[in-house]
Design an enzyme around this catalytic site. Structure first.
Site: not given
Ligand code: NAD
Length: 300
Positions: A151, A170, A227-229, A253, A258, A276, A278-279
């Site tokens: 993402i 990262d 938009c991560a967690r 988001d 939640e 929330h 995102g998806a």
């Molecule tokens: P991914 O596994 O492809 O990428 C995550 C990245 O975070 C990896 O490259 C990893 O090396 C990096 N990372 C780990 N620890 C780290 C740190 N301490 N500092 C910086 N970077 C670090 O995952 P993705 O598919 O890109 O998803 C990313 C996030 O988005 C996840 O938390 C996922 O849960 C969230 N997400 C949110 C929604 C939503 O509805 N808002 C939907 C899908 C995913």
């Protein structure tokens, strides 16, 4: 094969599973106690983010349930390692929502930069705040991406289309091939970005990665988008930083809890949010559903 769907899945996907000859039970409002009573009757369990599958449920499921599918990305609602130790395969659908989440992150950036929620609210009160709401172009910004996975990289690609410069942090990525994203350390990203967008998982290591100290290093003209967690930002520290003008604005988001019960962020003019989402795009949901059907098919 008998499968329990615990959280809403697109109708086409449910039909797709039935078309495979799978016996499907849908109970998308099931709560923990009821789930504990029936989980061992199934070969597979499908969840999104609502249903939590913790160790106690896994102990009951072990020996009967062969797989848990998380329709989506984050596995933080499942004790996945423990499930695997107990012989239950845990599968997610990581690619399906990448574009939807990245687009929402960009939507939040644009909404913050151009004050869209504030403009809407003012006009609905009969005002015409044209002069007060001068914004900035995304193309003039340096966007700092924390977490350069699927993402994060897609978000970088999208903001580059607007002309933004992208830097990234990262600890597990040394370069993003085929792009000119400059990899920097966290301090440089915090101090140099006009917008910071978070795309990393919530783990023990990343809990409150963005707290008082980190917010204090950001420019007072900068924006933060998550938009991560929930949990990767300390929401109390964010509230203080927004209220004290340490950063210009933020969009969330995702939340530590939640739906959130502490609503003080909602009182701030420079805070915007989505529940929330995102998806939550039709295209993402359909892709998630198609992936789920494929994964179940591979288990037949
Ligand atoms: P991914 O596994 O492809 O990428 C995550 C990245 O975070 C990896 O490259 C990893 O090396 C990096 N990372 C780990 N620890 C780290 C740190 N301490 N500092 C910086 N970077 C670090 O995952 P993705 O598919 O890109 O998803 C990313 C996030 O988005 C996840 O938390 C996922 O849960 C969230 N997400 C949110 C929604 C939503 O509805 N808002 C939907 C899908 C995913």
């Amino acid at each position: 094969m008998k499968v329990l769907i615990c959280d809403a899945l697109a109708k086409d996907s449910v039909d797709g599973l039935k078309g495979l000859g799978v016996e499907v039970v849908e109970n998308t409002s099931i709560e923990k106690e009821e789930l504990a009573g029936i989980i061992a009757d199934f070969d597979g369990v499908i969840v999104r983010s609502r249903t939590k599958i913790r160790k106690d449920l896994i102990d009951i499921a072990a020996g009967s349930v062969k797989f848990i599918i998380r329709a989506g990305v984050g596995l933080d609602n499942i004790d996945a390692e423990y499930a695997r130790e107990k012989g239950i395969e845990v599968i997610n659908t990581p690619e399906a929502s990448t574009n939807g989440v990245a687009e929402l992150a960009v939507a939040h950036m644009l909404a913050l930069l151009r004050h869209i929620p504030k403009a809407t609210a003012s006009m609905k009160e009969g005002k015409w705040p044209k002069k007060e709401l001068k914004g900035n172009e995304l193309g003039s910004c340096t966007v700092g991406i924390i977490g350069l996975g699927r993402i994060g990289r897609r978000t970088a690609q999208l903001v580059k289309c607007f002309g933004a410069s992208v830097i990234g942090y990262d600890p597990y990525v040394e370069e993003v091939q085929g792009t000119d994203i400059k990899i920097v350390d966290l301090d440089e990203l915090l101090t140099s970005s006009d917008i910071i967008s978070l795309h990393l998982p919530h783990t023990d290591e990343t809990h409150h990665l963005i707290g008082r100290k980190e917010l204090g290093k950001m420019k007072n003209t900068s924006y933060l988008v998550n938009c991560a967690r929930g949990g990767v930002i300390d929401e109390n520290a964010l509230y203080n930083a927004l209220k004290g003008g340490e950063i210009r604005g933020a969009a969330l988001d995702v939340f530590e809890e939640e739906p959130p019960t502490d609503l003080k962020l909602m009182e701030l003019d420079n805070f915007i949010c989505t529940p929330h989402l995102g998806a939550q795009a039709v295209e993402s949901s359909n892709r998630v559903g198609e992936e789920v059907v494929k994964k179940v098919k591979s288990k037949l």
